[in-house]
Design a protein around this motif. Sequence first.
Motif, short mmCIF file in Angstrom:
data_model
loop_
_atom_site.label_atom_id
_atom_site.label_comp_id
_atom_site.label_asym_id
_atom_site.label_seq_id
_atom_site.Cartn_x
_atom_site.Cartn_y
_atom_site.Cartn_z
N THR A 171 25.86 57.54 37.79
CA THR A 171 26.75 57.42 36.65
C THR A 171 27.67 58.64 36.60
N CYS A 172 28.96 58.40 36.42
CA CYS A 172 29.92 59.50 36.36
C CYS A 172 29.59 60.41 35.18
N PRO A 173 29.47 61.72 35.42
CA PRO A 173 29.13 62.65 34.33
C PRO A 173 30.21 62.72 33.26
N GLN A 174 31.43 62.32 33.59
CA GLN A 174 32.52 62.45 32.63
C GLN A 174 32.79 61.16 31.86
N CYS A 175 32.93 60.04 32.56
CA CYS A 175 33.32 58.80 31.87
C CYS A 175 32.20 57.78 31.81
N CYS A 176 31.06 58.12 32.42
CA CYS A 176 29.86 57.30 32.32
C CYS A 176 29.94 55.92 32.98
N THR A 177 30.97 55.67 33.79
CA THR A 177 30.96 54.42 34.56
C THR A 177 30.16 54.65 35.83
N ARG A 178 29.82 53.55 36.52
CA ARG A 178 29.10 53.66 37.78
C ARG A 178 30.04 54.15 38.86
N ALA B 212 31.88 58.77 44.24
CA ALA B 212 33.17 59.14 43.67
C ALA B 212 33.49 58.31 42.45
N CYS B 213 34.17 58.93 41.49
CA CYS B 213 34.71 58.21 40.35
C CYS B 213 36.23 58.20 40.49
N ASP B 214 36.79 57.02 40.68
CA ASP B 214 38.24 56.89 40.86
C ASP B 214 38.98 57.31 39.60
N GLY B 215 38.48 56.89 38.47
CA GLY B 215 39.15 57.19 37.20
C GLY B 215 39.25 58.68 36.95
N CYS B 216 38.20 59.40 37.23
CA CYS B 216 38.17 60.85 36.98
C CYS B 216 38.67 61.64 38.18
N GLU B 217 38.92 60.94 39.31
CA GLU B 217 39.38 61.60 40.54
C GLU B 217 38.48 62.75 40.96
ZN LIG Z 1 34.47 59.07 35.73
#
Ligand SMILES: [Zn+2]
Length: 172
Positions: A125-132, A148-153
Motif C-alpha cells: 500500500t502506498c504510504p502517501q495515498c494508500c492505493t495499491r 511504485a505508485c504512479d500517482g505519487c511518482e
Molecule cells: Zn501513492
Amino acid sequence: MLAMKCQSCGAPVARLDRSGRYICDYCETEAIAEALADSVDRLVLTGTLSQEHCPSCRQPGTRLETGSMDEHPVLGCRRCQGVWVRRNSFAMLVHGRRSAYAGPDRTSDFDLSVDGPRDHHDRLTCPQCCTRMESFYYAGPGRVAIDACDGCERIWLDCGEITRIAEAPGRR
Ligand SMILES: [Zn+2]
Ligand SMILES: [Zn+2]
Ligand SMILES: [Zn+2]
C-alpha cells in the motif's frame, strides 16, 4: 528515538541541501549524517519521523524517517531499511551508483518467491495515498522487482535492491 541534532545549537536537523548535506535551519551549521552502520545501501536516516508508515513492515505504526541516499532526499525505514524515493531521484541514484561502482560485476542469486514481483493480493500500500502499488521488474540492470505508485511518482525499494542494480553487469 533521538532525532539528529545540530552539534552547534542542538536543534533537530532534517533538511538536506542540494549537495546532499544536512544544514541546521536555525544556525546554518552543517550537521554530520552518517549511514546506518549495517546498511548495505548506504542509507542515511536522521531520526526525524515522517507522517508516512512503512509499507513493507507488518509491524503497525512503523514510521518512515527523513533521510538520504547520496545527495537525494528519501524516506527510509530503520527497521527493514526499505526506501521511499521520488521516481526522478531514483533514476539519478541508479545512474550515480552505477557509474561510481568500481567493483566486479555481480549477479546475485535470484529467488522468484522473494525477489520477483509481488502477487496481486500481496502488493504494498502506498504510504502517501494508500492505493495499491504496482509491482514489476525494473527495466534496467539487475533482476530486481520494484514497487511504485504512479500517482505519487514514487518508488519503494527494499533493502539491497539499489546495490543489486549498481553492481549488476551492463553499461555503466
Ligand atoms: Zn501513492
Ligand atoms: Zn544549529
Ligand atoms: Zn520497514
